[in-house]
Design an enzyme around this catalytic site. Structure first.
Site, short mmCIF file in Angstrom:
data_model
loop_
_atom_site.label_atom_id
_atom_site.label_comp_id
_atom_site.label_asym_id
_atom_site.label_seq_id
_atom_site.Cartn_x
_atom_site.Cartn_y
_atom_site.Cartn_z
N GLU A 218 -12.68 -2.63 12.05
CA GLU A 218 -12.68 -1.88 10.79
C GLU A 218 -13.79 -2.35 9.85
O GLU A 218 -14.46 -1.55 9.22
CB GLU A 218 -11.31 -2.03 10.11
CG GLU A 218 -11.27 -1.41 8.73
CD GLU A 218 -9.91 -1.56 8.04
OE1 GLU A 218 -8.98 -2.13 8.64
OE2 GLU A 218 -9.80 -1.10 6.88
N ASP B 105 -8.09 -9.33 3.89
CA ASP B 105 -7.89 -8.20 4.79
C ASP B 105 -8.96 -8.10 5.87
O ASP B 105 -9.85 -7.26 5.76
CB ASP B 105 -7.87 -6.89 3.96
CG ASP B 105 -7.45 -5.70 4.78
OD1 ASP B 105 -7.04 -5.89 5.93
OD2 ASP B 105 -7.55 -4.57 4.28
N GLU C 41 0.82 -1.22 0.00
CA GLU C 41 0.00 0.00 0.00
C GLU C 41 0.85 1.26 0.00
O GLU C 41 0.62 2.19 0.77
CB GLU C 41 -0.97 -0.01 1.19
CG GLU C 41 -1.96 -1.17 1.13
CD GLU C 41 -3.00 -1.19 2.24
OE1 GLU C 41 -2.71 -0.70 3.34
OE2 GLU C 41 -4.10 -1.70 1.99
C1 BDP Z 1 -6.20 -2.36 5.99
C2 BDP Z 1 -6.53 -1.00 6.50
C3 BDP Z 1 -5.40 -0.03 6.37
C4 BDP Z 1 -4.13 -0.64 6.94
C5 BDP Z 1 -3.85 -1.95 6.27
C6 BDP Z 1 -2.68 -2.71 6.88
O1 BDP Z 1 -7.65 -0.52 5.78
O2 BDP Z 1 -5.77 1.14 7.04
O3 BDP Z 1 -3.05 0.23 6.80
O4 BDP Z 1 -4.95 -2.81 6.40
O5 BDP Z 1 -2.94 -3.67 7.59
O6 BDP Z 1 -7.13 -3.23 6.56
O7 BDP Z 1 -1.53 -2.35 6.66
#
Ligand code: BDP
Length: 669
Positions: free
Chosen positions: A369, A341, A268
Site C-alpha cells: 500500500e 500504519d 476508522e
Molecule cells: C490502512 C488502510 C486501510 C485499512 C486500514 C486498516 O489504508 O485501507 O482499512 O489500514 O488496517 O493502512 O484497518
C-alpha cells in the site's frame, strides 16, 4: 515408533517439459514428470497430496513418509517434522499428516535449490503456531489495497462452481507453512456471517483443509443489529451474547475446524464495544466466550486512533495498554508492526513488550500500500527482520500478513512481489531465517539456480527496501503520500475539512526551522512509551538512529548529521541515492536477460521502468517542496530535477483504491 503407515516412493527417471512462464506457478515450478512408484498403505486427503507431490517431482533416493508418536517427534509439535537419510532412503517423519506434507515440500525445496542432500538430518518446528494471511477482499470482488486484480474468491459462483485456483492457493500456502487465512476484509460486511455466505465459506474451507489451511472470518461488530435485527450490539447484552453463540454454533456445524474471528472495532468508523461505553476487552471476550467451546480464537486488532489532539502514534498504546491482562486466553491482540500504519519504515509499535499479560501477534502488510503498490520491487523481508531486531520473536504469539494476492495470472501483479508472500510464510515459520537466504531460495525456485542470476538478484532484492525508503521517505519521514490511493508523493496535500492526522503536514511538520515530528519529551513524548533504555536513545537528537530521526524529532535544516552534512544536504543525498539504487535494480535486471524467460523478463522490466520513473517523481516532488521551507540549494552531486513543483502539484492520478497505476497515468517526464 512407526505406525502402520509406510509410503515408499521410488525414484523413476523422467524428461523435462517446458511450460508457459506467466508466473502462475509461483515458486512451485519443478518438473512434475518423475512418476516415481509410490507404496502407500494408508490413504487420506493430506497424505495423498504429500505422496503425489513427491512422486511427481522427486528425483533422489527412495523416500518414505511415516507417522511417529515417539517423544522426539512429539517434541516438534503437531506441525513439526524430521527428514533423515537412513539405510539408503529418506524418511520423512511427523506426528501429523500436515507435518508430513510440510516435510514433503521441504524435501522438494532442497531439490529445487540444489542443496547438498547426501546426509539429511533435519528437524523442524515452527516458531509460531498461527501463520496467517489476512485478505482485505470485499464481497463485490474488489480488494482493499489490492494491486493484483480482483479477489481470488468468486463469491457469485460459490459454492457451486469451484475455481481451480482455490486449491492452487492452498497448495502454495502449505508449501511455505502458512496455516490460516482470513478471507475477507477487516472492514467487514455483516453479510459475511449470513447463512448463504457461510455455505460459500464452507466450500473454500473444504478445499483448504487437506492442505492444513484453516479459514477465519473478519466480522463486523454490529452484525447482531445488521444481520440479526437486534437493536443493540452491546457486548454485555444477553441477547447479543446469545446471537453470537448461535452464530458460532452455525459456523461450526458447517466448518468444524473453523479458526475464529478477526475484528477491527472502533477504528476508522467501524462499530465496536466503545459505542456502548464498553472496553475492547469486553468486546473481544464476549466473542471469545462464544468461540471457546469449539477451540476458536479472536484476533482483536489494536489499530485504533481517534481524531484527537494527541499524537496518532501514541493512541493504540494509550487505549490498549491499560487493558493488559484483561483479555480471555483465546484472544490475541493483533498489532501492526509500527505505531502508525505500514509506512515504508517505522520504529516498532511500543505495545510489543508493554502488554506482558496479553498474547500479541504482529500484523505485517505484504501488499505494498505504501511501497509503490505492485509496481515497485520492494522485497520486504529486511523490513520485517528489522522489526525482529527490536521485538524478540518469542515475545509474540503469531504472525499475520495482509496479502498481496489477487486474481492476476501471476497472483501478485509484480512477478517479484511473489517473494513477499513467500518470505512472509518462511519467516512466520522461522523468523530467524536471513532475508538473503529466503531471497536466494525463492529466486532459485522461481527462476533458475544459475549462480550468475541468483547472486546479483539476491543482492538486488535485499537492497530494494532501503532503495524505496530512500526515494520515498528517508530519515524517518512518513505518511507524505497522495490522498486516498497512497501511491505517489503529495507532501503538500491539503484537503479542506479533512482530519489533520490524514494529512501529510501533520507528519512532516516542515517549516522554516526544520523538518520532522517532535515525539521527544519536548514534543508529544511518544518516546516515553518505549522501555526506558530505548526511550533515552530515541529521545535525544544525538543518539536517535538517523533512520528514525524525523520520526522522533523536529530537526533544524542546518543540523549537523553524522556524515558532517546538514540535514538538508543529507535529505537530498538520501533521495538521490534512492533514485540511483532504483536505476541500479533496473540495470541488474537488464543484465539478467539471458537467464530469464522472455515473458517474465519483459513484464518485470516494464514495472522497473515505472519504478525508476516514480523514484524521480518522488525525489523531485519531496525535495522541491521541502526546499520551499529550507530555502537551501541542492548539493551539486544531486541530480537536477526533471519535474517542476508547480506541475507536480497538479497531478491527480485517475486511480481508485484498488488499482496499480499504469505508465500513461503517471506524470510525464
Ligand atoms: C490502512 C488502510 C486501510 C485499512 C486500514 C486498516 O489504508 O485501507 O482499512 O489500514 O488496517 O493502512 O484497518
Amino acid at each position: 515408533m512407526t505406525r502402520n503407515l509406510l509410503i515408499s516412493i521410488l525414484f523413476c527417471g523422467s524428461v523435462c517439459m517446458a511450460s508457459a512462464e506467466d508466473g502462475s506457478r509461483l515458486w512451485l515450478r519443478q518438473d512434475t514428470t518423475a512418476s516415481a512408484t509410490v507404496d502407500c498403505m494408508l490413504q487420506s486427503p493430506t497424505l495423498d497430496i504429500a505422496r503425489n507431490e513427491i512422486s511427481r517431482a522427486w528425483r533422489g533416493k527412495p523416500a518414505s513418509l511415516q507417522l511417529f508418536s515417539d517423544p522426539a517427534h512429539e517434541a516438534l509439535g503437531k506441525e513439526g517434522y524430521t527428514i533423515r537419510t537412513e539405510n539408503g532412503r529418506i524418511t520423512l517423519g511427523s506426528v501429523s499428516e500436515t507435518g508430513l506434507l510440510y516435510a514433503a515440500y521441504h524435501l522438494l525445496r532442497l531439490q529445487a535449490t540444489e542443496a547438498d542432500m547426501t546426509r539429511l538430518d533435519i528437524r523442524e518446528k515452527p516458531v509460531y503456531d498461527l501463520r496467517i494471511l489476512n485478505h482485505w477482499d470485499n464481497p463485490d470482488g474488489t480488494v482493499e489495497r489490492g494491486y493484483a486484480g480482483h479477489s481470488l474468491w468468486k463469491w457469485e459462483e460459490l459454492p457451486d462452481r469451484i475455481s481451480p485456483r482455490y486449491e492452487a492457493y492452498a497448495r502454495a500456502n502449505a508449501s511455505i507453512g502458512i496455516n490460516g487465512t482470513v478471507i475477507n476484509n477487516v472492514n467487514a460486511s455483516p453479510q459475511a456471517l449470513s447463512t448463504e455466505n457461510l455455505k460459500k465459506v464452507k466450500a473454500l474451507a473444504d478445499i483448504f483443509r487437506p492442505y492444513g489451511l484453516r479459514v477465519y472470518l473478519s466480522v463486523n461488530f454490529a452484525s447482531p443489529i445488521q444481520l440479526g435485527g437486534l437493536d443493540t450490539a452491546d457486548p454485555l447484552d444477553k441477547k447479543v451474547q446469545a446471537w453470537w453463540k448461535d452464530k458460532v454454533h452455525e459456523i461450526y456445524s458447517l466448518i468444524p475446524d473453523f479458526g475464529g474471528f478477526l475484528v477491527k472495532a472502533n477504528s476508522e468508523g467501524q462499530p465496536g464495544p466503545c459505542d456502548y461505553q464498553r472496553t475492547h476487552a469486553e468486546g473481544a471476550n464476549m466473542m471469545a466466550r462464544a468461540l471457546k467451546p469449539y477451540g476458536g480464537i479472536v484476533m482483536w486488532r489494536a489499530f485504533v486512533y481517534s481524531p484527537t489532539d494527541s499524537d496518532r502514534a501514541k493512541q493504540a498504546y494509550l487505549e490498549f495498554n491499560p487493558l493488559d491482562g484483561k483479555f480471555l486466553d483465546n484472544v490475541i491482540v493483533q498489532v501492526k508492526n509500527g505505531p502508525v500504519d505500514f509506512q515504508p519504515r517505522e520504529p516498532y509499535s511500543p505495545l510489543f513488550g508493554a502488554m506482558k499479560h496479553t498474547p500479541l501477534m504482529v500484523e505485517f502488510q505484504i501488499t505494498q500500500e505504501y511501497l509503490g503498490h505492485s509496481n515497485h520491487l520492494a522485497y520486504l523481508a529486511p523490513m520485517w527482520k528489522e522489526f525482529f531486531g527490536y521485538v524478540r520473536p518469542n515475545t509474540i504469539r503469531a504472525m499475520a500478513g495482509v496479502t498481496n494476492i489477487g486474481d492476476d495470472t501471476n497472483w501478485c501483479g509484480h512477478d517479484l512481489a511473489q517473494a513477499n508472500w513467500y518470505a512472509f510464510g518462511r519467516l512466520a515459520w522461522n523468523p530467524s531465517l536471513a532475508s538473503e537466504e529466503i531471497a536466494r531460495e525463492w529466486l532459485q525456485q522461481t527462476f533458475t539456480t544459475a549462480p550468475e542470476f541468483v547472486g546479483p538478484m539476491t543482492k538486488a532484492m535485499t537492497d530494494s527496501h532501503e532503495a524505496v525508503v530512500n526515494y520515498m521517505m528517508p530519515l524517518g519521514l512518513h505518511h507524505i503520500f497522495a490522498w486516498n490511493h497512497h501511491y505517489g508523493p503529495e507532501p503538500w496535500c491539503m484537503i479542506p475539512g479533512a482530519r489533520p492526522d490524514w494529512l501529510p503536514s501533520y507528519y512532516h511538520q516542515a517549516d522554516k526551522e526544520g523538518l520532522g515530528f517532535d515525539r521527544s519529551h519536548t514534543g508529544s513524548n511518544a518516546v516515553a512509551q518505549y522501555p526506558d533504555s530505548l526511550a533515552k536513545v530515541f529521545d535525544s537528537i544525538d543518539t536517535c538512529p538517523e533512520k528514525f530521526l524525523l520520526w522522533f524529532h523536529h530537526v533544524p535544516w542546518k543540523h549537523q548529521m553524522k556524515s558532517g552534512h546538514t540535514l538538508w544536504e543529507e535529505l537530498c543525498y538520501h533521495y538521490n541515492d534512492g533514485l540511483k539504487a532504483a536505476r541500479s535494480l533496473h540495470d541488474t535486471w537488464t543484465a539478467m536477460k539471458p537467464y530469464v524467460d522472455d515473458e517474465r523478463y519483459q513484464a518485470i522490466s516494464h514495472r522497473m521502468d515505472i519504478q525508476v520513473h516514480d523514484a524521480i517523481w518522488w525525489k523531485d516532488a519531496c525535495l522541491l517542496y521541502f526546499q520551499t521551507f529550507s530555502k537551501m540549494k541542492f548539493p551539486k552531486e544531486v541530480e537536477k530535477p526533471s519535474f517542476r513543483l508547480k506541475e507536480l502539484k497538479k497531478v491527480k492520478l485517475p486511480i481508485t483504491n484498488y488499482e496499480c497505476p499504469t505508465m500513461d497515468m503517471l506524470p510525464q517526464l
